[in-house]
Write an enzyme that holds these catalytic residues in place. Structure first.
Site, PDB file in Angstrom:
ATOM      1  N   ASN A  37       4.942  15.042   4.098  1.00 40.40           N
ATOM      2  CA  ASN A  37       5.962  14.261   4.803  1.00 40.40           C
ATOM      3  C   ASN A  37       6.950  15.236   5.417  1.00 40.40           C
ATOM      4  OD1 ASN A  37       8.670  12.900   5.074  1.00 40.40           O
ATOM      5  ND2 ASN A  37       7.453  11.126   4.490  1.00 40.40           N
ATOM      6  N   THR A  63       4.233   9.156   7.113  1.00 40.80           N
ATOM      7  CA  THR A  63       5.565   8.781   7.591  1.00 40.80           C
ATOM      8  C   THR A  63       5.972   7.522   6.831  1.00 40.80           C
ATOM      9  OG1 THR A  63       6.953   8.264   9.491  1.00 40.80           O
ATOM     10  CG2 THR A  63       4.651   7.599   9.663  1.00 40.80           C
ATOM     11  N   GLU A  64       7.197   7.522   6.301  1.00 37.69           N
ATOM     12  CA  GLU A  64       7.566   6.540   5.274  1.00 37.69           C
ATOM     13  C   GLU A  64       7.656   5.108   5.793  1.00 37.69           C
ATOM     14  OE1 GLU A  64       9.245   9.346   5.977  1.00 37.69           O
ATOM     15  OE2 GLU A  64      11.420   9.086   5.874  1.00 37.69           O
ATOM     16  N   ASN A  65       7.636   4.946   7.121  1.00 34.70           N
ATOM     17  CA  ASN A  65       7.635   3.573   7.640  1.00 34.70           C
ATOM     18  C   ASN A  65       6.234   2.974   7.701  1.00 34.70           C
ATOM     19  OD1 ASN A  65       7.481   5.654   9.704  1.00 34.70           O
ATOM     20  ND2 ASN A  65       7.352   3.994  11.179  1.00 34.70           N
ATOM     21  N   SER A  73       4.424   2.421   0.673  1.00 32.64           N
ATOM     22  CA  SER A  73       4.763   3.738   1.220  1.00 32.64           C
ATOM     23  C   SER A  73       5.652   4.518   0.257  1.00 32.64           C
ATOM     24  CB  SER A  73       5.473   3.561   2.565  1.00 32.64           C
ATOM     25  OG  SER A  73       5.658   4.816   3.169  1.00 32.64           O
TER      26      SER A  73
END
Lengths: 224, 236
Positions: free
Chosen positions: A34, A57-59, A99
Site C-alpha cells: 500500500n 488501495t484502501e478504497n 479492505s
C-alpha cells in the site's frame, strides 16, 4: 543546502525520484503493498524488473495499475487519493470493511508513507500539526500503521525551514506508536533500531557528520 | 409479492425526518448517490447526522446538503478534500459538529453495527489523541481501544444493478462503504443504474443480498459529481 542532483556537478544527496527508487529496492517479489499519497506513489515506477508486486488501495482494489490512458478514465475506478487509476488483469474489488481487514489483519506486507516527524523509537506523526484552526482529517493512516507488517517512510530529512524531522520524540500528534521500520530521506537510509536511529546507507556526496548534524536525536553509524 | 422498486427519488426519501442519522455511501464521488442526496435536499429534513468518509465537494451532492444547513453533525475520516470548502467553512465557525474516526475503524464500526456486534477492540489509534477517553484493553501483550458499532435510521447508496428483491451489484471502486451501510441501516435506499427482474443477476456475483435493501429507484444516467463541480453547478 541543495540536494538536487545535477549532471554538471558532483551529485549531492537524493532527489524525490531517487528516494522513491531507493525505497523500491526494498520491495520484495510477491509483496502486497500500500503506497501513501505523494512521493510514496512514485515507488511503483522503480520496483526492479523481475519482481511482481500487487498494489492495494484502501478504497477497495487489490491490483491497482497505472494511470489510465487519455479517454480511458473512469470516475468509479480511483485510488485512495481519489485519482483515477486502472486495474491490472487479476485485480479484485471489495468493500471497505474487507479492505481494512486486509490492513488491520496484517495481510498487507509493506506500506510506504510520508511523515511530518519520526521519533527515534519509531513513533510516527503524519496526519495533523495540531494547529487549533486546522480541520482534522486522518483517513486511513492510523489503520495502516497499526496493521501493516512493515512501515517504510519516505521524507525530506528536514522541513523547508530546516528543522529536523527525525527527532527524539514527536511534538505533532501521533499517528501510531513504535510503528516505523525504515526511513528513506534525501540524505540517507536510516533504520529504527532498539538503540534508536541507525544509519545504514548514505546518499551520494553526503557524509555521516552531515546526516548527524541534521538529525534531531542520536544517530548510530550502522554501516558495515 | 416482494417488489422494492419505486418510481422516483422523491418517493424513496419521503419519510426521512428531522434528526435522523443517515449513512451515505461513496468515497469522494465514486459511489455517491447524488440523485438521492438531491431528493433529500428537496425534502428539507434538518438536524441530520450524516456518516460518510468525506464531506462532499463543490456545491452539489453531500456538500450541498451541508450547505443547505440540514446537517448538524458529520461522522467521517477525511473531511478535507480538493474543492471542499462548505464543511471547513462551517466547522471553523462552530456551526457543524465533527466526529473524526480513522477510516478502517469507521468501516468496522459500520460493519459491526450491521452484524449485531455492539463493540469491538482495535489497535488502530492506540496512543493517539483519537483514543483519548476510550477504554484500552491488553490482549496477548498488545493494547487495543474499544470502539462501538454504528447503526443508522437510513442508508442512501448507489449501485450498478438491482433486482426487484433488492439484490445489488456495484461498479469497481464505487462499492466502498455501500455494502456495509446497507447492513447497518434500519431502512436502506439504493439508486440503481438499472433494475432487472429477479433471476437475471447471477447469485454468485451478488454483493449485497436483498434482505439488506428496502427501496430501489432506477437512475439510469446518474450525474457525475466532478463534472458538476467543474461546471460550477449548485444544488438546488
Amino acid at each position: 543546502m541543495s540536494t538536487q542532483s545535477n549532471s554538471l556537478e558532483k551529485q549531492v544527496g537524493w532527489n524525490r525520484e531517487e528516494m522513491a527508487k531507493r525505497a523500491a529496492l526494498d520491495i520484495h517479489d510477491g509483496a502486497y503493498v500500500n503506497l501513501g499519497i505523494g512521493i510514496p506513489e512514485k515507488v511503483v515506477q522503480y520496483v526492479p524488473e523481475g519482481r511482481e508486486v500487487i498494489y492495494h488501495t484502501e478504497n477497495g482494489l487489490l491490483g491497482m495499475g497505472e494511470a489510465p490512458a487519455p479517454g480511458e478514465e473512469d470516475s468509479e475506478l480511483i485510488n485512495a487519493g481519489k485519482k483515477m487509476v486502472t486495474a491490472i488483469p487479476g485485480a479484485a474489488y471489495f468493500h471497505h470493511a474487507d479492505s481494512f481487514a486486509m490492513i488491520r489483519g496484517g495481510h498487507i506486507d509493506i506500506c510506504v508513507l510520508g511523515a511530518m516527524q519520526v521519533a527515534e523509537n519509531g513513533d510516527l506523526a503524519n496526519w495533523s500539526t495540531g494547529a487549533k484552526d486546522a480541520i482534522p482529517a486522518v483517513g486511513g493512516a492510523m489503520d495502516l500503521v497499526a496493521g501493516v507488517k512493515t512501515i517504510y517512510i519516505i521524507t525530506q530529512h528536514c522541513t523547508k525551514a530546516g528543522e529536523p524531522k527525525l527527532v527524539e520524540s514527536c511534538s505533532y500528534p501521533l499517528t501510531g506508536q513504535k510503528v516505523v521500520k525504515r526511513i528513506y530521506t534525501d540524505l540517507a537510509v536510516i533504520d529504527i533500531s532498539t538503540d534508536g536511529f541507525k544509519l545504514i546507507e548514505l546518499a551520494p556526496g553526503i557524509d555521516f557528520d552531515t546526516v548527524r548534524d541534521q538529525t534531531g536525536a542520536r544517530l548510530i553509524d550502522g554501516r558495515t | 409479492m416482494i417488489d422494492k422498486r419505486f418510481d422516483s427519488p422523491a418517493e424513496v426519501v419521503a419519510d426521512i425526518c428531522d434528526g435522523a442519522t443517515i449513512m451515505i455511501g461513496g468515497f469522494g464521488e465514486a459511489g455517491s448517490p447524488i440523485e438521492l442526496i438531491h431528493a433529500l435536499i428537496d425534502l428539507g429534513a434538518k438536524n441530520l447526522t450524516v456518516v460518510n468518509n468525506n464531506t462532499g465537494s463543490g456545491h452539489v451532492g453531500l456538500a450541498a446538503l451541508i450547505e443547505n444547513r440540514q446537517v448538524s453533525k458529520m461522522i467521517c475520516s477525511f473531511p478535507r478534500t480538493a474543492n471542499s470548502t462548505v464543511f471547513p467553512d462551517l466547522y471553523q465557525v462552530g456551526e457543524i459538529e465533527l466526529e473524526l474516526v480513522p477510516q478502517g475503524t469507521l468501516a468496522e464500526r459500520i460493519r459491526a453495527g450491521g452484524a449485531g456486534v455492539p463493540a469491538f477492540y482495535t489497535a488502530t489509534s492506540v496512543g493517539t489523541e483519537l483514543a483519548e477517553g476510550k477504554e484500552i484493553r491488553n490482549f496477548e501483550g498488545r493494547d487495543y481501544v474499544l470502539e462501538y458499532g454504528l447503526k443508522s435510521d437510513f442508508a442512501l447508496i448507489k449501485c450498478e444493478q438491482a433486482d426487484r428483491y433488492g439484490n445489488l451489484i456495484y461498479n469497481k471502486t464505487a462499492r466502498n462503504f455501500s455494502p456495509i451501510m446497507a447492513m447497518a441501516a434500519e431502512t436502506t435506499i439504493a439508486q440503481a443504474g438499472a433494475c432487472v427482474e429477479a433471476g437475471e443477476l447471477d447469485p454468485e456475483v451478488i454483493i449485497t443480498p436483498g434482505l439488506f435493501v428496502n427501496r430501489i429507484v432506477t437512475v439510469a444516467d446518474p450525474a457525475r459529481e466532478s463534472r458538476l463541480v467543474a461546471e460550477g453547478r449548485r444544488y438546488p
